[in-house]
Design an enzyme around this catalytic site. Structure first.
Site, PDB file in Angstrom:
ATOM      1  N   ASP A   1       8.991   0.712   7.337  1.00 34.56           N
ATOM      2  CA  ASP A   1       7.783   0.472   8.132  1.00 34.56           C
ATOM      3  C   ASP A   1       7.940  -0.917   8.738  1.00 34.56           C
ATOM      4  O   ASP A   1       7.663  -1.924   8.094  1.00 34.56           O
ATOM      5  CB  ASP A   1       6.551   0.558   7.231  1.00 34.56           C
ATOM      6  CG  ASP A   1       5.250   0.393   7.999  1.00 34.56           C
ATOM      7  OD1 ASP A   1       5.301   0.226   9.231  1.00 34.56           O
ATOM      8  OD2 ASP A   1       4.181   0.418   7.368  1.00 34.56           O
TER       9      ASP A   1
ATOM     10  N   CYS B   1       3.056   0.570  12.998  1.00 35.15           N
ATOM     11  CA  CYS B   1       1.644   0.639  13.366  1.00 35.15           C
ATOM     12  C   CYS B   1       1.467   0.165  14.804  1.00 35.15           C
ATOM     13  O   CYS B   1       0.776  -0.807  15.083  1.00 35.15           O
ATOM     14  CB  CYS B   1       0.801  -0.200  12.414  1.00 35.15           C
ATOM     15  SG  CYS B   1      -0.976   0.115  12.606  1.00 35.15           S
TER      16      CYS B   1
ATOM     17  N   GLY C   1       0.811  -1.221   0.000  1.00 32.62           N
ATOM     18  CA  GLY C   1       0.000   0.000   0.000  1.00 32.62           C
ATOM     19  C   GLY C   1       0.838   1.262   0.000  1.00 32.62           C
ATOM     20  O   GLY C   1       0.642   2.151  -0.835  1.00 32.62           O
ATOM     21  N   LYS C   2       1.788   1.372   0.936  1.00 28.49           N
ATOM     22  CA  LYS C   2       2.640   2.560   0.980  1.00 28.49           C
ATOM     23  C   LYS C   2       3.540   2.627  -0.244  1.00 28.49           C
ATOM     24  O   LYS C   2       3.816   3.711  -0.765  1.00 28.49           O
ATOM     25  CB  LYS C   2       3.474   2.577   2.261  1.00 28.49           C
ATOM     26  CG  LYS C   2       2.673   2.746   3.546  1.00 28.49           C
ATOM     27  CD  LYS C   2       3.594   2.886   4.737  1.00 28.49           C
ATOM     28  CE  LYS C   2       2.817   2.883   6.040  1.00 28.49           C
ATOM     29  NZ  LYS C   2       2.234   1.547   6.345  1.00 28.49           N
TER      30      LYS C   2
END
Length: 508
Positions: A386, A439, A323-324
């Protein structure tokens, strides 16, 4: 009172009381004048039970298990067990609602059985939890909730265990949810963490960790603040779309059932029940489902000022599932930059490549370990890492994660997170920027990681060095970003997942 242990033995291992559909010895066998009635199969509750078993037995995530089950059921003829939209909505509520409050329901069930909870077979517990949620967390009438759950038990457990399920559910009907919480939760003044844990269905250690991470804004960090966060964790999140720049527009995604994003210029929020796959741009990969917090992380890295050199080489170190990377790739393409997206797991690397297909600029997706980089040091102008984490920032979307994780998981992730950040800094050129994202709001996965890596660099004069940048100005218009220089987003303040972002510039 602590939440009782739910499972005995190893994770994912369970004793099996019988195959679904095999009722064993009929309950009324041998009773004259009382013919045996076969149990009625309820496709909604059968599907919900199947999803819960997958989560328990395979450590699967409900948000990955449930959609294909629903899709398959929607395609069936209604006369042959197919579901309509209303049925699908009920099945979704039963699965997510049961998982969200699993610990609290377990504590209530423990008060209604005559043995330790760990001695109750896991499939039986799943049926009881489904029944408890219908009784205590929905508007389904008591008699209907008990009857439907007992019928489910007859189908999947057998008539003998169905009698046990019936007896337990009858005891649960003695009170509503508030009444049960008054019984099982200690007063706030005596044990605030356990009180909040049972009332808001979070493990005690998670309540403690979130409380420690909350900003001390005036009276913030007190009871009102932690309560607001825990309540936000238990809300059903909106579906948020991203219009990938140069490939789709917000206007194209906007319909009567959508609203603009709050913070990201590329975000569109869907109304409850909206189906992303119904939009052509989503089907074609020009847009996707992406939380607004994740969008903000990518946008902040893309907008952070670099010093010296060019701005043509970008790296996403832990890119799966993509997604990123898809958003970064679209942003890079508009500036004439190339994106390298790396992901250790080959199957996730393939998902990244699929997300990047059709990107107008140069890109490559590779299977590579960010702790043992396949690229030369100092090669990139911008690097996003991430890192894998406990996922405590996405409990709205993955409610089962709160019960699956434990404080011991932090120690398992710590070396990996630090190793990935050290190598990400080394991959950046002098003057380039690195975005460390996770996250999770847990301090052990956020500031502690960044501080440890920076301190370690200070002790190694021959290695790379970096400084923290103030990330807050790069999230323009977003309020309540704390004292900086890093940024922690919150569900109750920003309506996003609890994403964390620290920006570093390599200095030597």
């Amino acid at each position: 009172m602590s939440t009782p242990p739910r499972r005995g033995g190893q994770p994912g291992r369970s004793t099996k009381p019988g195959k679904p559909g095999h009722a064993g010895k009929p309950a009324h066998a041998g009773r004259p004048g009382k013919p045996y009635r076969r149990p009625r199969k309820d496709p909604v509750r059968l599907l919900a039970f199947e999803a819960l078993r997958a989560v328990d037995e395979r450590d699967a995530y409900a948000n990955l298990v449930l959609p294909p089950l629903l899709r398959k059921a929607r395609e069936k003829d209604p006369d042959k067990g197919g579901l309509d939209a209303r049925d699908a909505a009920l099945a979704t509520e039963l699965v997510y609602g049961t998982l969200r409050r699993q610990g609290t329901y377990d504590a209530i069930i423990a008060e209604c059985v005559d043995r330790p909870l760990r001695e109750v077979d896991p499939p039986v517990l799943d049926v009881l939890s489904l029944g408890a949620h219908q009784l205590l967390g929905t508007r389904i009438p008591q008699h209907a909730a008990v009857s439907a759950t007992v019928e489910l038990a007859r189908v999947v457990l057998g008539d003998g265990r169905a009698k046990f399920v019936n007896a337990v559910l009858r005891r649960i009907t003695a009170d509503d949810l508030e009444g049960w919480l008054e019984r099982i939760a200690p007063p706030y003044d005596e044990d605030p963490e356990e009180h909040l844990a049972l009332r808001h269905a979070h493990p005690r250690w998670v309540v403690s960790a979130l409380w420690d991470a909350l900003p001390a804004r005036g009276q913030g960090g007190g009871r009102a603040e932690i309560t607001a966060l825990l309540e936000a964790d238990n809300e059903r999140p909106e579906v948020t779309l991203v219009a990938r720049p140069g490939r789709a527009s917000v206007e194209e995604l906007s319909t009567g059932e959508t609203a603009p994003g709050r913070w990201s210029p590329y975000a569109v929020r869907m109304a409850e029940g909206g189906e992303p796959g119904a939009l052509e741009a989503v089907r074609e990969g020009r847009a996707g489902v992406q939380d607004e917090g994740s969008q903000l992380v990518a946008l902040a890295l893309a907008d952070a000022p670099v010093e010296g050199g060019g701005d043509r080489h970008w790296l996403d170190v832990c890119a799966g599932p993509g997604g990123k990377a898809a958003l970064l790739g679209a942003l890079a393409a508009r500036r004439g930059a190339a994106l390298l997206a790396a992901e250790k797991q080959p199957h996730r690397a393939r998902l990244v490549a699929r997300a990047l297909e059709g990107n107008p600029g140069p890109w490559a997706a590779v299977s590579a370990d960010g702790t043992r980089p396949a690229w030369r040091p100092g090669s990139f102008d911008r690097v996003l890492v991430d890192v894998p984490c406990t996922g405590l920032g996405a409990l709205r979307r993955r409610p089962e994660a709160r019960w699956r994780r434990g404080p011991e998981d932090l120690a398992g992730f710590a070396p990996l997170q630090r190793g990935l950040l050290r190598q990400a800094v080394a991959a950046a050129r002098v003057g380039g920027v690195v975005g460390y994202a996770t996250c999770s709001p847990h301090l052990a996965e956020t500031r502690a990681v960044v501080d440890d890596v920076l301190r370690g660099m200070e002790k190694e004069p021959r290695g790379p060095a970096a400084e923290l940048l103030d990330a807050r100005p790069l999230l323009s218009g977003v309020p309540d970003l704390g004292e900086g220089p890093d940024v922690q987003l919150w569900p109750h303040l920003h309506g996003t997942d609890a994403m964390y972002l620290a920006l570093l510039r390599r200095t030597a």
